[in-house]
Write a protein that holds these residues in place. Structure first.
Motif, mmCIF file in Angstrom:
data_model
loop_
_atom_site.group_PDB
_atom_site.id
_atom_site.type_symbol
_atom_site.label_atom_id
_atom_site.label_comp_id
_atom_site.label_asym_id
_atom_site.label_seq_id
_atom_site.Cartn_x
_atom_site.Cartn_y
_atom_site.Cartn_z
ATOM 1 N N ASP A 41 24.845 -69.316 -36.467
ATOM 2 C CA ASP A 41 24.189 -68.021 -36.285
ATOM 3 C C ASP A 41 25.122 -67.159 -35.437
ATOM 4 O OD1 ASP A 41 22.565 -65.841 -35.877
ATOM 5 O OD2 ASP A 41 21.048 -66.927 -34.723
ATOM 6 N N THR A 42 26.052 -66.475 -36.085
ATOM 7 C CA THR A 42 27.109 -65.759 -35.371
ATOM 8 C C THR A 42 26.577 -64.660 -34.449
ATOM 9 O OG1 THR A 42 27.460 -64.278 -37.250
ATOM 10 C CG2 THR A 42 28.866 -66.247 -37.111
ATOM 11 N N GLN A 43 25.376 -64.165 -34.729
ATOM 12 C CA GLN A 43 24.771 -63.146 -33.873
ATOM 13 C C GLN A 43 23.800 -63.758 -32.861
ATOM 14 O OE1 GLN A 43 25.919 -59.956 -34.116
ATOM 15 N NE2 GLN A 43 27.270 -60.912 -35.607
ATOM 16 N N GLY A 44 23.750 -65.078 -32.836
ATOM 17 C CA GLY A 44 22.788 -65.774 -31.986
ATOM 18 C C GLY A 44 23.251 -65.911 -30.551
ATOM 19 N N LEU A 45 22.413 -66.580 -29.785
ATOM 20 C CA LEU A 45 22.640 -66.718 -28.353
ATOM 21 C C LEU A 45 23.810 -67.648 -28.028
ATOM 22 C CD1 LEU A 45 21.650 -65.883 -25.603
ATOM 23 C CD2 LEU A 45 19.977 -67.713 -25.687
ATOM 24 N N ALA A 46 23.955 -68.755 -28.753
ATOM 25 C CA ALA A 46 25.022 -69.710 -28.430
ATOM 26 C C ALA A 46 26.416 -69.083 -28.552
ATOM 27 C CB ALA A 46 24.893 -70.965 -29.296
ATOM 28 N N PRO A 47 26.736 -68.408 -29.668
ATOM 29 C CA PRO A 47 28.058 -67.766 -29.729
ATOM 30 C C PRO A 47 28.257 -66.721 -28.627
ATOM 31 C CG PRO A 47 27.135 -67.930 -31.917
ATOM 32 C CD PRO A 47 26.042 -68.306 -30.950
ATOM 33 N N SER A 48 27.194 -66.008 -28.303
ATOM 34 C CA SER A 48 27.269 -64.993 -27.254
ATOM 35 C C SER A 48 27.579 -65.636 -25.897
ATOM 36 C CB SER A 48 25.954 -64.226 -27.193
ATOM 37 O OG SER A 48 25.963 -63.310 -26.131
ATOM 38 N N LEU A 49 26.919 -66.748 -25.604
ATOM 39 C CA LEU A 49 27.164 -67.435 -24.328
ATOM 40 C C LEU A 49 28.588 -67.991 -24.271
ATOM 41 C CD1 LEU A 49 23.761 -69.269 -23.861
ATOM 42 C CD2 LEU A 49 24.668 -67.418 -22.448
ATOM 43 N N ILE A 50 29.047 -68.543 -25.376
ATOM 44 C CA ILE A 50 30.416 -69.070 -25.421
ATOM 45 C C ILE A 50 31.420 -67.934 -25.212
ATOM 46 C CG2 ILE A 50 32.142 -70.084 -26.976
ATOM 47 C CD1 ILE A 50 29.855 -71.918 -27.982
ATOM 48 N N ARG A 51 31.158 -66.808 -25.839
ATOM 49 C CA ARG A 51 32.021 -65.629 -25.663
ATOM 50 C C ARG A 51 31.998 -65.181 -24.202
ATOM 51 N NH1 ARG A 51 29.554 -62.884 -29.065
ATOM 52 N NH2 ARG A 51 30.547 -63.778 -30.897
ATOM 53 N N ASN A 52 30.812 -65.139 -23.599
ATOM 54 C CA ASN A 52 30.687 -64.737 -22.191
ATOM 55 C C ASN A 52 31.353 -65.730 -21.245
ATOM 56 O OD1 ASN A 52 29.295 -62.464 -22.970
ATOM 57 N ND2 ASN A 52 27.272 -63.304 -22.493
ATOM 58 N N ALA A 53 31.499 -66.978 -21.712
ATOM 59 C CA ALA A 53 32.172 -68.002 -20.905
ATOM 60 C C ALA A 53 33.690 -67.933 -21.079
ATOM 61 C CB ALA A 53 31.657 -69.383 -21.279
ATOM 62 N N GLY A 54 34.160 -66.984 -21.898
ATOM 63 C CA GLY A 54 35.589 -66.759 -22.017
ATOM 64 C C GLY A 54 36.273 -67.442 -23.190
ATOM 65 N N THR A 55 35.500 -67.874 -24.181
ATOM 66 C CA THR A 55 36.078 -68.571 -25.334
ATOM 67 C C THR A 55 35.614 -67.901 -26.619
ATOM 68 O OG1 THR A 55 36.078 -70.657 -24.117
ATOM 69 C CG2 THR A 55 36.220 -70.821 -26.498
ATOM 70 N N ASP A 56 36.475 -67.882 -27.615
ATOM 71 C CA ASP A 56 36.117 -67.355 -28.928
ATOM 72 C C ASP A 56 35.232 -68.384 -29.637
ATOM 73 O OD1 ASP A 56 35.941 -66.243 -31.454
ATOM 74 O OD2 ASP A 56 38.054 -66.528 -31.935
ATOM 75 N N PRO A 57 33.995 -68.030 -29.976
ATOM 76 C CA PRO A 57 33.106 -68.985 -30.639
ATOM 77 C C PRO A 57 33.657 -69.485 -31.977
ATOM 78 C CG PRO A 57 31.958 -66.915 -30.192
ATOM 79 C CD PRO A 57 33.343 -66.751 -29.722
ATOM 80 N N GLN A 58 34.459 -68.670 -32.646
ATOM 81 C CA GLN A 58 35.031 -69.107 -33.927
ATOM 82 C C GLN A 58 35.997 -70.273 -33.722
ATOM 83 O OE1 GLN A 58 34.021 -68.179 -37.024
ATOM 84 N NE2 GLN A 58 35.293 -69.907 -37.601
ATOM 85 N N THR A 59 36.712 -70.280 -32.607
ATOM 86 C CA THR A 59 37.605 -71.386 -32.273
ATOM 87 C C THR A 59 36.811 -72.672 -32.115
ATOM 88 O OG1 THR A 59 39.114 -69.875 -31.148
ATOM 89 C CG2 THR A 59 39.315 -72.207 -30.591
ATOM 90 N N VAL A 60 35.674 -72.577 -31.427
ATOM 91 C CA VAL A 60 34.805 -73.743 -31.231
ATOM 92 C C VAL A 60 34.253 -74.205 -32.581
ATOM 93 C CG1 VAL A 60 32.773 -74.650 -30.049
ATOM 94 C CG2 VAL A 60 34.224 -72.962 -28.901
ATOM 95 N N MET A 61 33.829 -73.254 -33.415
ATOM 96 C CA MET A 61 33.262 -73.605 -34.717
ATOM 97 C C MET A 61 34.297 -74.272 -35.610
ATOM 98 S SD MET A 61 30.591 -73.758 -36.454
ATOM 99 C CE MET A 61 30.175 -74.124 -38.135
ATOM 100 N N THR A 62 35.516 -73.762 -35.609
ATOM 101 C CA THR A 62 36.582 -74.336 -36.429
ATOM 102 C C THR A 62 36.849 -75.785 -36.025
ATOM 103 O OG1 THR A 62 37.594 -72.177 -36.777
ATOM 104 C CG2 THR A 62 39.005 -74.104 -37.111
#
Length: 142
Positions: A41-62
């Motif tokens: 869920d790219t617009q969801g809370l988890a990607p947003s939190l990961i982004r706010n923690a300083g990491t690209d969520p797409q990197t984590v997903m890959t």
């Protein structure tokens, strides 16, 4: 796992993790499937939190997808319904403890993500490799 104290989004994430395991012909639902479900869920809370923690969520997903694709597959007559792996139960138990410690009466996506990072499992290793630590996520939640 106590489904009664999970938010609808957390229950949906668990169902999505089950669907991912089935899609990949996996016999078990792992913490990696749960992490992937949160990140899909790219617009969801988890990607947003990961982004706010300083990491690209797409990197984590890959990286998560790479790990998932390496898990053993079961097809044919031996393939049944996927079973929940112990790692998922541990993550959800930790998420419940984190929620209680924070004064929450329900398990939220934030606490599941934090538990995935803090638990000693494959998802935790992916998060460590790609950037956000449990402490980074805790600060992003605040």
């Amino acid at each position: 796992m106590n489904f009664d104290i999970m938010t609808g989004k957390v229950r949906s994430a668990l169902q999505q993790a089950q669907a991912l395991a089935a899609r990949y012909d996996h016999q078990t639902i792992t913490d990696l499937h749960l992490l992937a479900a949160l990140l899909e869920d790219t617009q969801g809370l988890a990607p947003s939190l990961i982004r706010n923690a300083g990491t690209d969520p797409q990197t984590v997903m890959t990286r998560t997808a790479e790990k998932i694709s390496g898990l053993p597959k079961v097809t044919g007559s031996g393939a049944g319904q996927a079973q929940v792996e112990r790692s998922v139960v541990k993550v959800m138990d930790l998420a419940e403890r984190l929620a209680k410690k924070a004064g929450d009466s329900v398990i939220t996506i934030e606490r599941v993500l934090q538990a995935l990072a803090a638990a000693d499992g494959a998802a935790s290793k992916v998060l460590q490799e790609t950037g956000p630590s449990a402490q980074d996520l805790e600060q992003a939640i605040q």
